[in-house]
Structure formats: structure tokens, C-alpha cells
Design a protein around this motif. Structure first.
Motif, PDB file in Angstrom:
ATOM      1  N   PRO A  85      47.587  41.065  41.200  1.00 47.39           N
ATOM      2  CA  PRO A  85      48.581  41.656  42.103  1.00 47.39           C
ATOM      3  C   PRO A  85      47.893  42.379  43.256  1.00 47.39           C
ATOM      4  CG  PRO A  85      48.377  42.960  40.115  1.00 47.39           C
ATOM      5  CD  PRO A  85      47.532  41.727  39.912  1.00 47.39           C
ATOM      6  N   GLU A  86      48.600  42.467  44.352  1.00 48.10           N
ATOM      7  CA  GLU A  86      48.075  43.202  45.496  1.00 48.10           C
ATOM      8  C   GLU A  86      47.903  44.661  45.114  1.00 48.10           C
ATOM      9  OE1 GLU A  86      47.084  42.426  48.678  1.00 48.10           O
ATOM     10  OE2 GLU A  86      47.115  40.399  47.869  1.00 48.10           O
ATOM     11  N   PRO A  87      46.806  45.285  45.520  1.00 46.84           N
ATOM     12  CA  PRO A  87      46.621  46.700  45.211  1.00 46.84           C
ATOM     13  C   PRO A  87      47.718  47.539  45.868  1.00 46.84           C
ATOM     14  CG  PRO A  87      44.658  45.775  46.241  1.00 46.84           C
ATOM     15  CD  PRO A  87      45.705  44.728  46.258  1.00 46.84           C
ATOM     16  N   ILE A  88      48.066  48.618  45.207  1.00 46.75           N
ATOM     17  CA  ILE A  88      49.069  49.529  45.741  1.00 46.75           C
ATOM     18  C   ILE A  88      48.396  50.444  46.751  1.00 46.75           C
ATOM     19  CG2 ILE A  88      50.636  51.412  45.141  1.00 46.75           C
ATOM     20  CD1 ILE A  88      50.960  50.075  42.402  1.00 46.75           C
ATOM     21  N   GLY A  89      49.093  50.753  47.807  1.00 46.44           N
ATOM     22  CA  GLY A  89      48.543  51.635  48.831  1.00 46.44           C
ATOM     23  C   GLY A  89      47.605  50.875  49.740  1.00 46.44           C
ATOM     24  N   ARG A  90      46.882  51.598  50.547  1.00 46.67           N
ATOM     25  CA  ARG A  90      45.923  50.995  51.463  1.00 46.67           C
ATOM     26  C   ARG A  90      44.598  51.734  51.338  1.00 46.67           C
ATOM     27  NH1 ARG A  90      45.033  54.521  55.214  1.00 46.67           N
ATOM     28  NH2 ARG A  90      46.593  56.030  55.770  1.00 46.67           N
ATOM     29  N   GLU A  91      43.545  51.089  51.793  1.00 41.58           N
ATOM     30  CA  GLU A  91      42.223  51.710  51.723  1.00 41.58           C
ATOM     31  C   GLU A  91      42.155  52.891  52.683  1.00 41.58           C
ATOM     32  OE1 GLU A  91      38.892  49.081  52.034  1.00 41.58           O
ATOM     33  OE2 GLU A  91      39.941  47.510  50.928  1.00 41.58           O
ATOM     34  N   LEU A  92      41.491  53.936  52.226  1.00 42.89           N
ATOM     35  CA  LEU A  92      41.298  55.107  53.079  1.00 42.89           C
ATOM     36  C   LEU A  92      40.139  54.874  54.042  1.00 42.89           C
ATOM     37  CD1 LEU A  92      41.616  58.058  50.543  1.00 42.89           C
ATOM     38  CD2 LEU A  92      43.288  57.320  52.224  1.00 42.89           C
ATOM     39  N   THR A  93      40.222  55.463  55.203  1.00 41.49           N
ATOM     40  CA  THR A  93      39.107  55.436  56.143  1.00 41.49           C
ATOM     41  C   THR A  93      38.130  56.553  55.782  1.00 41.49           C
ATOM     42  OG1 THR A  93      40.130  56.982  57.693  1.00 41.49           O
ATOM     43  CG2 THR A  93      40.648  54.627  57.990  1.00 41.49           C
ATOM     44  N   ILE A  94      36.960  56.512  56.371  1.00 42.85           N
ATOM     45  CA  ILE A  94      35.973  57.573  56.133  1.00 42.85           C
ATOM     46  C   ILE A  94      36.549  58.924  56.519  1.00 42.85           C
ATOM     47  CG2 ILE A  94      33.731  58.476  56.891  1.00 42.85           C
ATOM     48  CD1 ILE A  94      32.838  55.533  57.158  1.00 42.85           C
ATOM     49  N   THR A  95      37.208  58.983  57.664  1.00 47.04           N
ATOM     50  CA  THR A  95      37.780  60.249  58.132  1.00 47.04           C
ATOM     51  C   THR A  95      38.847  60.764  57.175  1.00 47.04           C
ATOM     52  OG1 THR A  95      37.343  59.600  60.419  1.00 47.04           O
ATOM     53  CG2 THR A  95      38.945  61.371  60.078  1.00 47.04           C
ATOM     54  N   GLU A  96      39.731  59.886  56.708  1.00 46.45           N
ATOM     55  CA  GLU A  96      40.787  60.312  55.783  1.00 46.45           C
ATOM     56  C   GLU A  96      40.200  60.829  54.469  1.00 46.45           C
ATOM     57  OE1 GLU A  96      44.524  57.440  57.010  1.00 46.45           O
ATOM     58  OE2 GLU A  96      42.930  56.612  55.764  1.00 46.45           O
ATOM     59  N   ARG A 116      42.103  54.302  47.472  1.00 52.57           N
ATOM     60  CA  ARG A 116      43.373  53.921  48.080  1.00 52.57           C
ATOM     61  C   ARG A 116      44.346  55.086  48.045  1.00 52.57           C
ATOM     62  NH1 ARG A 116      42.616  48.839  48.727  1.00 52.57           N
ATOM     63  NH2 ARG A 116      44.624  47.983  49.145  1.00 52.57           N
ATOM     64  N   THR A 117      45.331  55.014  48.923  1.00 48.07           N
ATOM     65  CA  THR A 117      46.386  56.019  48.918  1.00 48.07           C
ATOM     66  C   THR A 117      47.291  55.786  47.711  1.00 48.07           C
ATOM     67  OG1 THR A 117      47.831  54.617  50.248  1.00 48.07           O
ATOM     68  CG2 THR A 117      46.434  56.196  51.432  1.00 48.07           C
ATOM     69  N   ARG A 118      47.947  56.832  47.275  1.00 45.92           N
ATOM     70  CA  ARG A 118      48.940  56.723  46.196  1.00 45.92           C
ATOM     71  C   ARG A 118      50.311  56.883  46.814  1.00 45.92           C
ATOM     72  NH1 ARG A 118      47.430  60.919  41.721  1.00 45.92           N
ATOM     73  NH2 ARG A 118      49.663  61.125  41.944  1.00 45.92           N
ATOM     74  N   PRO A 119      51.272  56.003  46.464  1.00 44.35           N
ATOM     75  CA  PRO A 119      52.599  56.119  47.051  1.00 44.35           C
ATOM     76  C   PRO A 119      53.302  57.424  46.684  1.00 44.35           C
ATOM     77  CG  PRO A 119      52.433  54.127  45.715  1.00 44.35           C
ATOM     78  CD  PRO A 119      51.128  54.850  45.611  1.00 44.35           C
ATOM     79  N   ASP A 120      52.948  58.017  45.548  1.00 38.48           N
ATOM     80  CA  ASP A 120      53.617  59.240  45.106  1.00 38.48           C
ATOM     81  C   ASP A 120      52.917  60.513  45.601  1.00 38.48           C
ATOM     82  OD1 ASP A 120      51.362  58.830  43.550  1.00 38.48           O
ATOM     83  OD2 ASP A 120      52.250  59.726  41.775  1.00 38.48           O
ATOM     84  N   ALA A 158      45.924  62.432  53.010  1.00 31.53           N
ATOM     85  CA  ALA A 158      45.913  61.122  53.649  1.00 31.53           C
ATOM     86  C   ALA A 158      47.125  60.332  53.219  1.00 31.53           C
ATOM     87  CB  ALA A 158      44.624  60.379  53.284  1.00 31.53           C
ATOM     88  N   SER A 159      47.687  59.559  54.127  1.00 36.28           N
ATOM     89  CA  SER A 159      48.840  58.731  53.772  1.00 36.28           C
ATOM     90  C   SER A 159      48.689  57.337  54.284  1.00 36.28           C
ATOM     91  CB  SER A 159      50.113  59.347  54.330  1.00 36.28           C
ATOM     92  OG  SER A 159      50.013  59.506  55.733  1.00 36.28           O
TER      93      SER A 159
END
Length: 138
Positions: free
Chosen positions: A82-93, A128-132, A137-138
Motif C-alpha cells: 500500500p502507498e505510505p500514509i502521509g508524505r516525506e518530511l523535508t530536512i527543514t521540516e 513521514r507526516t502523521r495524518p492525526d 510539520a504537516s
């Protein structure tokens, strides 16, 4: 009417058999144990000569019998991840999240140290970000 130039084309790759799991059985000697190696697309096995560019094989798991050394390829596991939940964080985030999580301690992280830590973490972790999650970071 001119004839188009001859072009050699590689045969279409055949689909790989599915991953057989941790309890793989050798098709040649029936031994119930096999080593597994990840191979990226275009890579050759260790015992093959590298000729004329990359291998036509796709990304795969290479299995090798621990008794007779027979080698075979299998599809990645799981094939339908399955596709991972959320998106990858950047270095800054990630650096901002590290700094925010450290606030209130006797020594706060400098932005430079937080960025250095973020680079090191992102080299080895999938962050990755968490939807909850709230804030940060978002």
C-alpha cells in the motif's frame, strides 16, 4: 521507399514468480532453506559476466539454495504494497520538529545542529507526516 534501420530489441521480460516467503524450497534439490538478496533493476548476479549494458531483469529478490547453490529470481514482497500514509518530511521540516521537541530543556538545539541531525536521520529513516498529528510539520 527506404527500409528502416535494423534495431535489435531485447525480449520482453517474463513476469517473476511471486515471493515464496521465508520457507523457500529449492526446485532442484528440494532443500527447504534459501538465501535472499535484493537486486535492483538492471543488475547482474555475482556469477554473471556484465555484457553490453544493464541486465534486462527488473527489480527483484534473488534466491539461492543453501545446499546446491541453485539461483532463481522472485518478485518483491509484497507485490502490492500500500502507498505510505502521509508524505516525506523535508530536512527543514524535520529540523524544526527536532527543535520544537527539544524546547524547554536546559540546552536548546541550535538550528544548525537540528539541521545536521535531520540530514543524518533522513539518510537512514523514512520519516513521514502523521495524518492525526497536530502542529509541527504537516
Amino acid at each position: 521507399m527506404s527500409t528502416p534501420p535494423f534495431r535489435a530489441t531485447a525480449p520482453a521480460p517474463t513476469p517473476l514468480p511471486p515471493y515464496t516467503g521465508d520457507d523457500a524450497t529449492c526446485a532442484k534439490c528440494a532443500f527447504p532453506e534459501a538465501r535472499t538478496r535484493y537486486r535492483k533493476a538492471g543488475s547482474y548476479r555475482d556469477d554473471e559476466m556484465t555484457l553490453f549494458g544493464p541486465s534486462p531483469r527488473p527489480e527483484r529478490l534473488e534466491r539461492e539454495c543453501l545446499r546446491c547453490d541453485y539461483v532463481w529470481d522472485e518478485a518483491l514482497n509484497p507485490p502490492d504494497a500500500p502507498e505510505p500514509i502521509g508524505r516525506e518530511l523535508t530536512i527543514t521540516e524535520l529540523a524544526d520538529a527536532l527543535s520544537a521537541s527539544h524546547q524547554g530543556w536546559a540546552l536548546d538545539l541550535s538550528p544548525e545542529l537540528a539541521a545536521h541531525m535531520a540530514v543524518g536521520l533522513l539518510r537512514t529513516l523514512d520519516v513521514r507526516t502523521r495524518p492525526d498529528a497536530t502542529g509541527g510539520a504537516s
